[in-house]
Design a protein around this motif. Sequence first.
Motif, mmCIF file in Angstrom:
data_model
loop_
_atom_site.group_PDB
_atom_site.id
_atom_site.type_symbol
_atom_site.label_atom_id
_atom_site.label_comp_id
_atom_site.label_asym_id
_atom_site.label_seq_id
_atom_site.Cartn_x
_atom_site.Cartn_y
_atom_site.Cartn_z
ATOM 1 N N GLU A 46 0.814 -1.214 0.000
ATOM 2 C CA GLU A 46 0.000 0.000 0.000
ATOM 3 C C GLU A 46 0.856 1.276 0.000
ATOM 4 N N GLY B 198 5.229 13.317 9.573
ATOM 5 C CA GLY B 198 6.583 13.543 9.063
ATOM 6 C C GLY B 198 7.570 13.562 10.224
ATOM 7 N N ASP C 199 2.580 8.068 10.946
ATOM 8 C CA ASP C 199 3.158 8.262 9.622
ATOM 9 C C ASP C 199 3.526 6.857 9.138
ATOM 10 N N ASN C 200 3.626 6.674 7.837
ATOM 11 C CA ASN C 200 4.038 5.330 7.390
ATOM 12 C C ASN C 200 5.514 5.294 6.989
ATOM 13 N N ILE D 206 -3.099 12.730 0.257
ATOM 14 C CA ILE D 206 -2.526 11.430 -0.119
ATOM 15 C C ILE D 206 -3.628 10.393 -0.331
#
Length: 389
Positions: free
Chosen positions: A132, A193, A213-214, A263
């Motif tokens: 993803e 971030g 966050d990823n 996003i």
Amino acid sequence: MYQISELANLVGMSRTALLYYEKLGLIKGQRLDNGYRVYTDLDLQRIRLIQQLHQGGLTLKECRAFLIEKMDKSLIERRLSELDIEIEQKQHSRDLLASLLGMGDEKAWHEALIINAPDAHLDWIKQQGFNEREALRLKWLSKNMTQHEQYMNDFMKVFETLTRWGPGSEDETLKALSTLPVPPKNILEIGCGKGLATLVLANNLSGNITSIDNEQSALDSLKIMLESEGIGKRVEPVCASMTDLPFEDKSFDLIWSEASAYIMGVETALAKWKSLLTDNGVLVFSDLVLLNQTPSKAVKEFWDKDYPDIQTVETRRKQITAAGYEIISDFQFSQFAWDNYYSPLKKRVEELAPTMKDSTALKDITSEVEFYFNHNSEYGYQMFVLKKI
Ligand SMILES: C[S@@+](CC[C@H](N)C(=O)[O-])C[C@H]1O[C@@H](n2cnc3c(N)ncnc32)[C@H](O)[C@@H]1O
């Protein structure tokens, strides 16, 4: 004189096809006393001429007219333009297949699908083996399946030394905070971030903050920063995707998202994040907006490629209301908030340019920076403070 079988051999056609030619009057056989059909050298040449015309795309009937009448120029012109269209379509198909094999530019193809079939496009990228996180990065950043990894390495190299990953400033965060109706107890920050806004939230709110966050490297920087500021305990960094948040409904009375709702798409974010908010909970997000109802061609073309869902403030407000929120306040970012992001980024791309000459990521970032400095009067960044109703 040729017998039909000899003629068939010479021109590479079947006997039946020659008899059909004869029926159409394209050749004229003579029957001998012994019953055999024979053809002259002129018949042979006529067949060769017809074969050439046939290769040019004329039908047999048109070839016949071509042989016995004066050339119909309009017919040839029509065929030529049909052929040009066909060649263009075939070239397009070829480019697409080549790009899927990494032998061409697949960017335009992704860009068209992001506009026309965004969800199916994202699903399809995942189907090709991208998780993803990478699928979203491919959609927003590289638009290239074969060079994606290289692109992202270069992209992260540009941003690794920068703390701010999107337009914004402490003043903007404080201004939005000052309009909150009540002090929140449980706060969720999405797309934090390296945590510049997290720090402002932590210094000005007494509630608990969960920052997601990823990108693990960003969360690692955030942790270091929180520890050095002595506020580590009240902030919990979580590596998760904004599209699939691991929290119960109504867990937060404030959701904060600077430069990240785009996003997953602002309208999707408005709908999905709403259930995480308590009744009357507040959502704060910032987003790129068009300042004119009718943007210039250059601005439209640029953002059609990079952010096709960009809207005017007016349209976003309507979407917000339709999604079941009341607007507490919204305001446009200052010039300083933009420069805060683009000035260090400009310096960074200039610094890396000599060593990353062939990097597509660097070229893309450089052109976004240049575009900003040439066209910033036409677009802005808007902060929205909303109450769930
Ligand atoms: C434009 S940056 C903004 C970062 C930060 N809010 C700021 O203003 O500096 C977008 C952030 O969203 C994060 N991100 C991207 N996709 C994400 C996802 N699916 N889930 C969570 N975070 C995501 C990125 O890693 C990045 O930190």
